[in-house]
Design a protein around this motif. Structure first.
Motif, PDB file in Angstrom:
ATOM      1  N   MET A 169      34.696  36.094  41.448  1.00 20.08           N
ATOM      2  CA  MET A 169      34.067  34.996  42.179  1.00 20.08           C
ATOM      3  C   MET A 169      33.678  33.848  41.257  1.00 20.08           C
ATOM      4  SD  MET A 169      31.694  37.148  44.831  1.00 20.08           S
ATOM      5  CE  MET A 169      32.438  38.341  45.950  1.00 20.08           C
ATOM      6  N   TYR A 170      33.137  34.182  40.080  1.00 26.40           N
ATOM      7  CA  TYR A 170      32.738  33.117  39.147  1.00 26.40           C
ATOM      8  C   TYR A 170      33.950  32.331  38.649  1.00 26.40           C
ATOM      9  CZ  TYR A 170      27.739  34.049  38.516  1.00 26.40           C
ATOM     10  OH  TYR A 170      26.387  34.153  38.707  1.00 26.40           O
ATOM     11  N   LEU A 171      35.012  33.043  38.275  1.00 20.15           N
ATOM     12  CA  LEU A 171      36.185  32.398  37.680  1.00 20.15           C
ATOM     13  C   LEU A 171      37.239  32.011  38.711  1.00 20.15           C
ATOM     14  CD1 LEU A 171      36.631  34.693  34.528  1.00 20.15           C
ATOM     15  CD2 LEU A 171      35.338  32.554  34.743  1.00 20.15           C
ATOM     16  N   LYS A 172      36.996  32.376  39.980  1.00 15.52           N
ATOM     17  CA  LYS A 172      37.953  32.122  41.065  1.00 15.52           C
ATOM     18  C   LYS A 172      39.332  32.659  40.713  1.00 15.52           C
ATOM     19  CE  LYS A 172      35.964  28.706  43.977  1.00 15.52           C
ATOM     20  NZ  LYS A 172      36.252  27.657  44.955  1.00 15.52           N
ATOM     21  N   LEU A 173      39.351  33.894  40.230  1.00 11.76           N
ATOM     22  CA  LEU A 173      40.602  34.567  39.920  1.00 11.76           C
ATOM     23  C   LEU A 173      41.345  34.907  41.207  1.00 11.76           C
ATOM     24  CD1 LEU A 173      39.307  37.026  37.166  1.00 11.76           C
ATOM     25  CD2 LEU A 173      40.482  34.843  36.818  1.00 11.76           C
ATOM     26  N   PRO A 174      42.623  35.186  41.143  1.00 13.28           N
ATOM     27  CA  PRO A 174      43.355  35.617  42.341  1.00 13.28           C
ATOM     28  C   PRO A 174      42.718  36.869  42.949  1.00 13.28           C
ATOM     29  CG  PRO A 174      44.883  35.068  40.580  1.00 13.28           C
ATOM     30  CD  PRO A 174      43.504  35.025  39.975  1.00 13.28           C
ATOM     31  N   VAL A 175      42.805  36.987  44.269  1.00 17.92           N
ATOM     32  CA  VAL A 175      42.149  38.105  44.952  1.00 17.92           C
ATOM     33  C   VAL A 175      42.753  39.446  44.547  1.00 17.92           C
ATOM     34  CG1 VAL A 175      41.435  36.729  46.921  1.00 17.92           C
ATOM     35  CG2 VAL A 175      43.682  37.818  46.942  1.00 17.92           C
ATOM     36  N   ALA A 176      43.935  39.438  43.935  1.00 17.96           N
ATOM     37  CA  ALA A 176      44.541  40.689  43.474  1.00 17.96           C
ATOM     38  C   ALA A 176      43.682  41.372  42.416  1.00 17.96           C
ATOM     39  CB  ALA A 176      45.939  40.418  42.922  1.00 17.96           C
ATOM     40  N   TRP A 177      42.813  40.618  41.738  1.00 19.94           N
ATOM     41  CA  TRP A 177      41.954  41.215  40.719  1.00 19.94           C
ATOM     42  C   TRP A 177      40.889  42.130  41.334  1.00 19.94           C
ATOM     43  CZ3 TRP A 177      42.369  41.230  35.505  1.00 19.94           C
ATOM     44  CH2 TRP A 177      43.299  40.360  34.945  1.00 19.94           C
ATOM     45  N   PHE A 178      40.640  41.987  42.634  1.00 20.19           N
ATOM     46  CA  PHE A 178      39.726  42.929  43.287  1.00 20.19           C
ATOM     47  C   PHE A 178      40.230  44.367  43.174  1.00 20.19           C
ATOM     48  CE2 PHE A 178      38.125  39.294  45.983  1.00 20.19           C
ATOM     49  CZ  PHE A 178      36.827  39.356  45.498  1.00 20.19           C
ATOM     50  N   LEU A 179      41.539  44.514  43.074  1.00 19.52           N
ATOM     51  CA  LEU A 179      42.122  45.857  42.966  1.00 19.52           C
ATOM     52  C   LEU A 179      41.647  46.556  41.695  1.00 19.52           C
ATOM     53  CD1 LEU A 179      44.102  47.961  44.063  1.00 19.52           C
ATOM     54  CD2 LEU A 179      45.939  46.765  42.841  1.00 19.52           C
ATOM     55  N   LEU A 180      41.460  45.799  40.598  1.00 20.40           N
ATOM     56  CA  LEU A 180      40.974  46.398  39.356  1.00 20.40           C
ATOM     57  C   LEU A 180      39.594  47.008  39.553  1.00 20.40           C
ATOM     58  CD1 LEU A 180      41.182  46.903  36.310  1.00 20.40           C
ATOM     59  CD2 LEU A 180      40.261  44.597  35.942  1.00 20.40           C
ATOM     60  N   GLY A 181      38.712  46.289  40.260  1.00 17.62           N
ATOM     61  CA  GLY A 181      37.386  46.828  40.520  1.00 17.62           C
ATOM     62  C   GLY A 181      37.423  48.094  41.349  1.00 17.62           C
TER      63      GLY A 181
END
Length: 492
Positions: A169-181
């Motif tokens: 959310m802070y860096l506005k990364l692609p939503v695909a990074w939610f998968l890492l979490g």
């Protein structure tokens, strides 16, 4: 011999009250002896709670963090994907909804709905696939290593997941990074491991007569935490956005791990030689269902597990779609109204607890479970045709006994196995819950996408039809039990 064992377990309290009281006294004495042996074990926390409260705050805090982030996480996906595709339909108060979107916006809205459902599916699948295997290891391992570790480790994993979400959310990364979490959380067992640890802990410290209600108290903790988080989550998102609520999610998960370390005493004596990575844990779960637990109740164990699978699959599948259904036409709700709806949904945990307590005075547990399923079916049927706010909340009202069936099923499963197998049992139950999430995400999201342009409420109607099967199975088992009781009474 197996039929005699079944008969002893299912006979009414009026028929075998002296025998039940003797068994309860023996079990209580065993629990006290076990508690005495725990006092000097290495798993004793620095600060023991003087009250009977044990794992309830752990489940409350974990569910609070989960319920706070789930609707906001879906809305964040909706907003990010809306930005990517250029959809800016009129919104009432921000935070979702569609208002009076014009015809030219309709295709974009459908695309946002479809992409949001797809990413929900991908991210959840990643976490659940990893967590299924880990939960089995942790749950069976806790039978020897102790219950506290299975409460602490997943809480830390959920904190890591919240930290990853905040980074996105802070860096506005692609939503695909939610998968890492989600994968980080799955590697620690995810929320299902906390469920397994809490329910196994309660099975350790409770006797069979009161186990159903004690399990229902844990279920009520889920509802109370979810209701509280849902109410503040919608308002908080409306006032300050997404980031501040997720900081609270991170802090809550860390506080859960700290509470489990400081205040939860062990319910089993830890074995220093217990290894986490061992095939013995997998064999323990396999043997549980292969041998059927004590008394050879394999058939009943499988049937109740099937009922649990179907009920929880419908719960998870419909819950994932509520926010999407409410965000889009014809409801077009904003984040505050979605928060109230989520609170109404979680209120069913409390009303189910009260209903269970009252109905147990005059009905068998199986009858209470069937009534809970009827309540759920009625609510889902209304959801499938709901096109106004009033109808949607009517559906939530009809689900007032929504959660009456799951504590009954957990309790029945727990009573079919030995006390030394509770961790393996609830590890398998947690594994089934993870599988439920996996199946629910795939089936209900896919069905929603396939019927989006035809009948948006069809997945809810499909869930209502699925619940007819566990209702029939529970009813058949209850009828068989009553027939055995009546046959024994006639012989005597």
């Amino acid at each position: 011999m197996e039929e005699d064992s079944d008969t002893r377990e299912i006979m009414s309290s009026d028929t075998l009250r002296p025998l039940e009281e003797q068994e309860a006294l023996e079990e209580q004495a065993a629990l006290e002896e076990q508690a005495g042996s725990r006092s000097g074990c290495s798993g004793t926390p620095p600060f023991a709670c003087p009250l009977s409260v044990t794992v309830e705050p752990v489940l409350f805090l974990s569910m609070f963090s989960l319920a706070l982030q789930m609707p906001l996480y879906t809305q964040y996906l909706w907003d990010r994907i809306s930005e990517d595709v250029g959809y800016n339909g009129t919104r009432r108060g921000g935070g979702g909804g569609c208002g009076n979107s014009s015809a030219e916006h309709e295709p974009l809205q459908k695309e946002v709905e479809a992409l949001t459902a797809q990413w929900n599916l991908y991210i959840n699948l990643g976490g659940y696939l990893v967590g299924l295997f880990v939960v089995i290891l942790l749950g069976s391992w806790s039978d020897r290593a102790g219950r506290r570790l299975i409460l602490i480790l997943p809480s830390l994993g959920l904190a890591v997941q919240a930290a990853v979400y905040l980074t996105v959310m802070y860096l506005k990364l692609p939503v695909a990074w939610f998968l890492l979490g989600r994968i980080c959380s799955g590697l620690s067992g995810d929320f299902n491991a906390i469920l397994a640890g809490c329910f196994a802990y309660v099975a350790d410290i409770s006797d069979k007569r009161f186990r159903t209600f004690r399990v229902a108290i844990l279920e009520a903790c889920l509802g109370l935490a979810g209701m509280f988080a849902s109410i503040i989550g919608g308002k908080w998102r409306h006032a300050q956005g997404y980031i501040n609520p997720f900081w609270l999610v991170l802090a809550t998960n860390l506080a859960t791990a700290l509470y489990a370390y400081l205040f939860v005493p062990e319910s089993v004596t830890p074995d220093p030689g217990a290894r986490l990575f061992s095939t013995q844990h997998l064999r323990a779960v396999y043997n549980l269902y292969a041998s059927g637990g004590q008394g050879g109740h394999r058939t009943r164990l499988w049937l109740y597990t099937l009922c649990f699978f179907l009920v929880v699959t419908v719960h998870f599948g419909s819950r994932e779609l509520y926010v999407l259904y409410e965000l889009s036409t014809p409801l077009c709700w904003d984040s505050e109204l979605i928060g109230y709806a989520s609170a109404a949904q979680h209120m069913a945990y409390l009303t189910s607890l009260l209903g269970l307590r009252v109905l147990q005075r005059c009905l068998d547990d199986s009858c209470v479970a069937i009534l809970g399923l009827v309540s759920n079916i009625a609510g889902l049927v209304v959801f499938s045709f709901a096109n106004t706010t009033g109808l949607m909340f009517t559906g939530y009202g009809l689900c007032f006994l929504l959660m009456a069936s799951t504590p009954v099923l957990r309790s029945k499963l727990s009573k079919l196995v030995d006390p030394s197998e509770q961790g393996a049992l609830f590890a398998s139950v947690a594994c089934v819950e993870g599988l439920c999430s996996l199946v629910a995400s795939g089936v209900f999201n896919s069905l929603y996408l396939a019927t989006l342009h035809m009948m948006k409420g069809l997945p809810f109607l499909f869930g209502a039809m699925l619940l007819l099967f566990p209702a029939g199975i529970i009813g058949a088992l209850w009828f068989r039990e009553r027939r055995i009781i009546n046959g024994e009474a006639a012989v005597n």
